[in-house]
Write a protein that holds these residues in place. Structure first.
Motif, PDB file in Angstrom:
ATOM      1  N   ALA A   1      57.875 -54.661 -28.891  1.00  0.00           N
ATOM      2  CA  ALA A   1      56.798 -53.886 -29.505  1.00  0.00           C
ATOM      3  C   ALA A   1      56.384 -54.570 -30.809  1.00  0.00           C
ATOM      4  O   ALA A   1      57.224 -55.149 -31.511  1.00  0.00           O
ATOM      5  CB  ALA A   1      57.238 -52.458 -29.781  1.00  0.00           C
ATOM      6  N   ARG A   2      55.135 -54.470 -31.120  1.00  0.00           N
ATOM      7  CA  ARG A   2      54.560 -55.080 -32.321  1.00  0.00           C
ATOM      8  C   ARG A   2      54.410 -54.005 -33.392  1.00  0.00           C
ATOM      9  O   ARG A   2      54.047 -52.870 -33.104  1.00  0.00           O
ATOM     10  CB  ARG A   2      53.194 -55.658 -31.951  1.00  0.00           C
ATOM     11  CG  ARG A   2      52.473 -56.362 -33.033  1.00  0.00           C
ATOM     12  CD  ARG A   2      51.142 -56.918 -32.444  1.00  0.00           C
ATOM     13  NE  ARG A   2      50.358 -57.539 -33.443  1.00  0.00           N
ATOM     14  CZ  ARG A   2      49.415 -56.925 -34.153  1.00  0.00           C
ATOM     15  NH1 ARG A   2      49.160 -55.660 -33.941  1.00  0.00           N
ATOM     16  NH2 ARG A   2      48.737 -57.580 -35.063  1.00  0.00           N
TER      17      ARG A   2
ATOM     18  N   ILE B   1      60.872 -48.451 -27.872  1.00  0.00           N
ATOM     19  CA  ILE B   1      60.813 -49.316 -26.690  1.00  0.00           C
ATOM     20  C   ILE B   1      61.602 -48.653 -25.569  1.00  0.00           C
ATOM     21  O   ILE B   1      62.836 -48.649 -25.588  1.00  0.00           O
ATOM     22  CB  ILE B   1      61.377 -50.726 -27.000  1.00  0.00           C
ATOM     23  CG1 ILE B   1      60.607 -51.345 -28.180  1.00  0.00           C
ATOM     24  CG2 ILE B   1      61.322 -51.614 -25.765  1.00  0.00           C
ATOM     25  CD1 ILE B   1      61.224 -52.589 -28.744  1.00  0.00           C
TER      26      ILE B   1
ATOM     27  N   VAL C   1      59.797 -48.769 -34.313  1.00  0.00           N
ATOM     28  CA  VAL C   1      59.137 -48.967 -33.021  1.00  0.00           C
ATOM     29  C   VAL C   1      59.986 -48.324 -31.942  1.00  0.00           C
ATOM     30  O   VAL C   1      61.210 -48.241 -32.060  1.00  0.00           O
ATOM     31  CB  VAL C   1      58.888 -50.460 -32.681  1.00  0.00           C
ATOM     32  CG1 VAL C   1      57.945 -51.091 -33.682  1.00  0.00           C
ATOM     33  CG2 VAL C   1      60.180 -51.238 -32.616  1.00  0.00           C
TER      34      VAL C   1
END
Length: 136
Positions: free
Chosen positions: A79-80, A93, A91
């Protein structure tokens, strides 16, 4: 995978990137599960540099008890996140069944075996400071 298997440190590991700032990985949690009963990884990191920047957080899974030889670790998700200087963010995921399965050449199919797994998070395949063990 080959580099990990042979114990070779590549000059630029998988997922390696350059940034104008620095990030500190602070925590990895494996919360509850998704609808299929698999964990959801949450990674918290902080921009410790003096500039805003973007980081691609990577999560890898290692099967610790497989009955067949496995890769050392396999990318399970990423993930960015964009963070300003001093900002902390998290984030999420999700890890699905594919993160824990392997191809069994004998059975000629993908297999999910119960057992112990390690979930690792970081900036590249060679920079994984956060590790948690789970049992499936």
């Amino acid at each position: 995978r080959w580099f990990d298997h042979k114990g070779v440190a590549p000059q630029f590991p998988f997922g390696h990137g350059l940034s104008y700032t620095d990030f500190a990985y602070q925590s990895l949690t494996l919360n509850g599960s998704d609808s299929g009963g698999f964990p959801v990884a949450q990674v918290t990191l902080k921009n410790t540099g003096s500039r805003a920047g973007t980081e691609v957080v990577q999560v890898y899974v290692s099967d610790l008890e497989s009955r067949v030889e496995q890769v050392v670790k396999e990318l399970a998700g990423f993930a960015r996140i964009e963070l300003r200087p001093g900002e902390t963010g998290t984030v999420t995921i999700p890890l699905d069944e594919n993160a824990f399965r392997f191809y069994d050449a004998e059975k000629k199919q993908w297999v999910l075996e119960p057992g112990r797994f390690e979930v690792k998070a970081g900036a590249s395949s060679a920079d994984l400071p956060l590790v948690k063990s789970i049992e499936l």
